[in-house]
Design an enzyme around this catalytic site. Structure first.
Site, PDB file in Angstrom:
ATOM      1  N   ARG A 105      24.892  26.205  13.347  1.00 38.84           N
ATOM      2  CA  ARG A 105      24.890  25.783  14.764  1.00 38.84           C
ATOM      3  C   ARG A 105      23.484  25.356  15.177  1.00 38.84           C
ATOM      4  O   ARG A 105      23.299  24.352  15.873  1.00 38.84           O
ATOM      5  CB  ARG A 105      25.362  26.948  15.652  1.00 38.84           C
ATOM      6  CG  ARG A 105      26.850  27.179  15.559  1.00 38.84           C
ATOM      7  CD  ARG A 105      27.284  28.423  16.333  1.00 38.84           C
ATOM      8  NE  ARG A 105      28.732  28.551  16.299  1.00 38.84           N
ATOM      9  CZ  ARG A 105      29.399  29.691  16.300  1.00 38.84           C
ATOM     10  NH1 ARG A 105      28.747  30.838  16.349  1.00 38.84           N
ATOM     11  NH2 ARG A 105      30.712  29.703  16.276  1.00 38.84           N
ATOM     12  N   HIS A 145      24.165  39.025  12.821  1.00 43.95           N
ATOM     13  CA  HIS A 145      25.069  37.958  13.293  1.00 43.95           C
ATOM     14  C   HIS A 145      25.610  38.477  14.627  1.00 43.95           C
ATOM     15  O   HIS A 145      26.620  39.172  14.681  1.00 43.95           O
ATOM     16  CB  HIS A 145      26.194  37.732  12.288  1.00 43.95           C
ATOM     17  CG  HIS A 145      27.301  36.840  12.814  1.00 43.95           C
ATOM     18  ND1 HIS A 145      27.084  35.563  13.258  1.00 43.95           N
ATOM     19  CD2 HIS A 145      28.628  37.066  12.972  1.00 43.95           C
ATOM     20  CE1 HIS A 145      28.243  35.027  13.657  1.00 43.95           C
ATOM     21  NE2 HIS A 145      29.196  35.926  13.495  1.00 43.95           N
ATOM     22  N   ARG A 161      31.083  41.836  19.561  1.00 43.70           N
ATOM     23  CA  ARG A 161      31.210  42.108  18.129  1.00 43.70           C
ATOM     24  C   ARG A 161      31.009  43.595  17.849  1.00 43.70           C
ATOM     25  O   ARG A 161      31.710  44.180  17.034  1.00 43.70           O
ATOM     26  CB  ARG A 161      30.187  41.290  17.361  1.00 43.70           C
ATOM     27  CG  ARG A 161      30.495  39.817  17.368  1.00 43.70           C
ATOM     28  CD  ARG A 161      29.698  39.099  16.310  1.00 43.70           C
ATOM     29  NE  ARG A 161      30.026  37.685  16.317  1.00 43.70           N
ATOM     30  CZ  ARG A 161      29.267  36.753  16.872  1.00 43.70           C
ATOM     31  NH1 ARG A 161      28.135  37.082  17.451  1.00 43.70           N
ATOM     32  NH2 ARG A 161      29.630  35.491  16.840  1.00 43.70           N
ATOM     33  N   ASP A 220      25.585  30.740  12.421  1.00 43.40           N
ATOM     34  CA  ASP A 220      24.555  30.590  13.461  1.00 43.40           C
ATOM     35  C   ASP A 220      23.488  29.591  13.005  1.00 43.40           C
ATOM     36  O   ASP A 220      23.009  28.773  13.793  1.00 43.40           O
ATOM     37  CB  ASP A 220      23.893  31.948  13.741  1.00 43.40           C
ATOM     38  CG  ASP A 220      24.923  33.065  13.799  1.00 43.40           C
ATOM     39  OD1 ASP A 220      25.211  33.569  14.872  1.00 43.40           O
ATOM     40  OD2 ASP A 220      25.465  33.401  12.717  1.00 43.40           O
TER      41      ASP A 220
HETATM   42  N1  LIG Z   1      31.306  35.950  10.357  1.00 47.87           N
HETATM   43  C1  LIG Z   1      31.516  34.910  11.137  1.00 47.87           C
HETATM   44  O1  LIG Z   1      30.642  34.042  11.302  1.00 47.87           O
HETATM   45  C2  LIG Z   1      32.842  34.787  11.832  1.00 47.87           C
HETATM   46  C3  LIG Z   1      33.205  33.616  12.519  1.00 47.87           C
HETATM   47  C4  LIG Z   1      34.469  33.576  13.128  1.00 47.87           C
HETATM   48  C5  LIG Z   1      35.305  34.687  13.081  1.00 47.87           C
HETATM   49  N2  LIG Z   1      34.889  35.787  12.409  1.00 47.87           N
HETATM   50  C6  LIG Z   1      35.713  36.996  12.324  1.00 47.87           C
HETATM   51  O2  LIG Z   1      36.798  36.781  11.428  1.00 47.87           O
HETATM   52  C7  LIG Z   1      37.821  37.724  11.707  1.00 47.87           C
HETATM   53  C8  LIG Z   1      39.175  37.029  11.788  1.00 47.87           C
HETATM   54  O3  LIG Z   1      39.227  36.195  12.923  1.00 47.87           O
HETATM   55  P1  LIG Z   1      40.555  35.378  13.255  1.00 47.87           P
HETATM   56  O4  LIG Z   1      40.237  34.500  14.397  1.00 47.87           O
HETATM   57  O5  LIG Z   1      41.107  34.784  12.006  1.00 47.87           O
HETATM   58  O6  LIG Z   1      41.516  36.551  13.729  1.00 47.87           O
HETATM   59  P2  LIG Z   1      43.138  36.537  13.725  1.00 47.87           P
HETATM   60  O7  LIG Z   1      43.542  37.603  14.681  1.00 47.87           O
HETATM   61  O8  LIG Z   1      43.625  35.150  13.915  1.00 47.87           O
HETATM   62  O9  LIG Z   1      43.506  36.974  12.240  1.00 47.87           O
HETATM   63  C9  LIG Z   1      43.280  38.250  11.749  1.00 47.87           C
HETATM   64  C10 LIG Z   1      44.350  38.494  10.713  1.00 47.87           C
HETATM   65  O10 LIG Z   1      44.033  39.694  10.028  1.00 47.87           O
HETATM   66  C11 LIG Z   1      45.271  40.333   9.715  1.00 47.87           C
HETATM   67  N3  LIG Z   1      45.015  41.737   9.421  1.00 47.87           N
HETATM   68  C12 LIG Z   1      44.747  42.750  10.272  1.00 47.87           C
HETATM   69  N4  LIG Z   1      44.585  43.899   9.592  1.00 47.87           N
HETATM   70  C13 LIG Z   1      44.764  43.612   8.290  1.00 47.87           C
HETATM   71  C14 LIG Z   1      44.740  44.380   7.101  1.00 47.87           C
HETATM   72  N5  LIG Z   1      44.493  45.709   7.121  1.00 47.87           N
HETATM   73  N6  LIG Z   1      44.990  43.763   5.919  1.00 47.87           N
HETATM   74  C15 LIG Z   1      45.233  42.422   5.875  1.00 47.87           C
HETATM   75  N7  LIG Z   1      45.279  41.644   6.977  1.00 47.87           N
HETATM   76  C16 LIG Z   1      45.025  42.231   8.166  1.00 47.87           C
HETATM   77  C17 LIG Z   1      46.126  40.104  10.961  1.00 47.87           C
HETATM   78  O11 LIG Z   1      47.496  40.257  10.682  1.00 47.87           O
HETATM   79  C18 LIG Z   1      45.755  38.664  11.306  1.00 47.87           C
HETATM   80  O12 LIG Z   1      46.637  37.731  10.732  1.00 47.87           O
HETATM   81  C19 LIG Z   1      37.396  38.398  13.030  1.00 47.87           C
HETATM   82  O13 LIG Z   1      36.787  39.632  12.743  1.00 47.87           O
HETATM   83  C20 LIG Z   1      36.387  37.426  13.606  1.00 47.87           C
HETATM   84  O14 LIG Z   1      35.493  38.036  14.505  1.00 47.87           O
HETATM   85  C21 LIG Z   1      33.705  35.860  11.778  1.00 47.87           C
END
Ligand SMILES: NC(=O)c1ccc[n+]([C@@H]2O[C@H](COP(=O)([O-])OP(=O)(O)OC[C@H]3O[C@@H](n4cnc5c(N)ncnc54)[C@H](O)[C@@H]3O)[C@@H](O)[C@H]2O)c1
Length: 319
Positions: free
Chosen positions: A157, A181, A95, A154
């Site tokens: 979980r 996180h 991360r 978390d």
């Molecule tokens: N906070 C949490 O508990 C938690 C849990 C799971 C995932 N996440 C995070 O969520 C985020 C997304 O994960 P994901 O699996 O959906 O990824 P993903 O790659 O499937 O989707 C990301 C999307 O963001 C879009 N994107 C990129 N830059 C952009 C911008 N400037 N404007 C608009 N859209 C944009 C991409 O085109 C893509 O469709 C990641 O950072 C991941 O680590 C956080």
């Protein structure tokens, strides 16, 4: 005039920025929740958002009515909440490795979102604590209106695994994961309560095979869950989407729920000017109050260490 305005029905509008695995699953759970009646999907890959929108609409006769449109940052206007879930995490990428890349993207997109004055900006993108801080700084919003999903996942979980271990419904397990996180997150064992009984007493009374060391196994499963799921299927999205939906629920229904969101801490066990998770009361305008949880010395030192880890990353990238 829109029919909703004629009937005096409030618009409950959510905008989702980033409709990858997480953003699209949030859209799906929010549509099914019936909490919102207007949703805007924004993605740098517009085709992706344009693919999701009709797919969701086609399910609406089995779900809850909701206007869904694909838009741009101007469409954040009048949103109750803008959920920022853009930018993915690659397998093997920690991360904290993501931070420089995503902080630069946030400096570009958050002012464009804030310029439309949505009520609340909710950050889900990782590393969520650092990016919530960046969003706070560049949005110029008060801290109660910009925060991250933090350790809600978390904590969920933790409660799920404790429920399994103790043979009780996870909804009846009270317990928190606090701090970052990420790798320095802290399990607050001293406050785990099950049916009004502390964890150790509950296990010693009701679990003949209880071993103190099982706590380490449970926490290690919590901490490594994301890495393991990402290794197997590339991303985690169901549980985080349900966590986000719970958060939206608490905001739109003004519920005063206590959730472990990533928020600005000052004078909190000596922690200053750092976004990370502690139990906070969530209501209509975001964070109503931060709870100063009772911690033992080990837990206190661990959350101070976690804040230090985040501070050193922020220093490294010049925030
Ligand atoms: N906070 C949490 O508990 C938690 C849990 C799971 C995932 N996440 C995070 O969520 C985020 C997304 O994960 P994901 O699996 O959906 O990824 P993903 O790659 O499937 O989707 C990301 C999307 O963001 C879009 N994107 C990129 N830059 C952009 C911008 N400037 N404007 C608009 N859209 C944009 C991409 O085109 C893509 O469709 C990641 O950072 C991941 O680590 C956080």
């Amino acid at each position: 005039m829109e029919l909703d305005q004629v009937c005096g029905i409030d618009e409950r509008k959510i905008t989702i920025v980033g409709t990858g695995q997480v953003g699209a699953t949030c859209a799906y759970t929010l549509m099914n929740s019936g909490l919102v009646n207007s949703m805007v999907l924004i993605d740098a890959n517009r085709d992706l958002a344009e693919g999701h929108a009709p797919d969701l609409r086609h399910g609406m006769s089995f779900s809850q009515p909701c206007k869904i449109k694909v838009g741009s940052f101007e469409d954040c206007r009048d949103s109750d909440i803008v959920i920022v879930a853009g930018v993915g995490q690659k397998p093997g990428e920690s991360r904290l490795d993501l931070v420089k890349k995503n902080a630069a993207i946030f400096k570009d997109i958050i002012p464009r979102i804030a310029g439309q004055n949505p009520r609340i900006i909710l950050i889900v993108t990782n590393p969520v604590d650092i990016l919530s801080y960046v969003a706070y700084k560049v949005s110029a919003y008060p801290m109660n209106r910009v925060f991250g999903s933090g350790t809600m996942l978390d904590t969920a979980r933790f409660r799920s695994l404790l429920g399994e271990y103790c043979g009780v419904d996870p909804r009846n397990v009270h317990g928190y994961i606090l701090g970052e996180h990420g790798d320095s997150e802290v399990p607050i064992w001293s406050q785990v309560m099950i049916g009004g009984v502390d964890f150790k007493t509950f296990c010693e009374t009701y679990k003949s095979d209880y071993n103190d060391l099982d706590r380490d196994t449970i926490f290690s499963k919590v901490k490594n869950a994301a890495y393991e799921i990402i290794n197997k299927k590339g991303a985690t999205y169901y549980a985080i989407a349900l966590a986000v939906t719970q958060l939206v629920h608490s905001i739109l229904r003004d519920e005063n729920s206590i959730l472990t969101v990533s928020t600005l801490l000052n004078d909190y066990y000596g922690i200053e000017d750092t976004y990370m998770s502690v139990p906070s009361v969530i209501h209509r305008n975001g964070i109503e109050r931060i709870i100063r949880i009772t911690l033992n010395d080990r837990e206190k030192n661990a959350i101070i260490h976690s804040a230090g880890v985040l501070k050193s990353v922020m220093k490294e990238i010049g925030i």
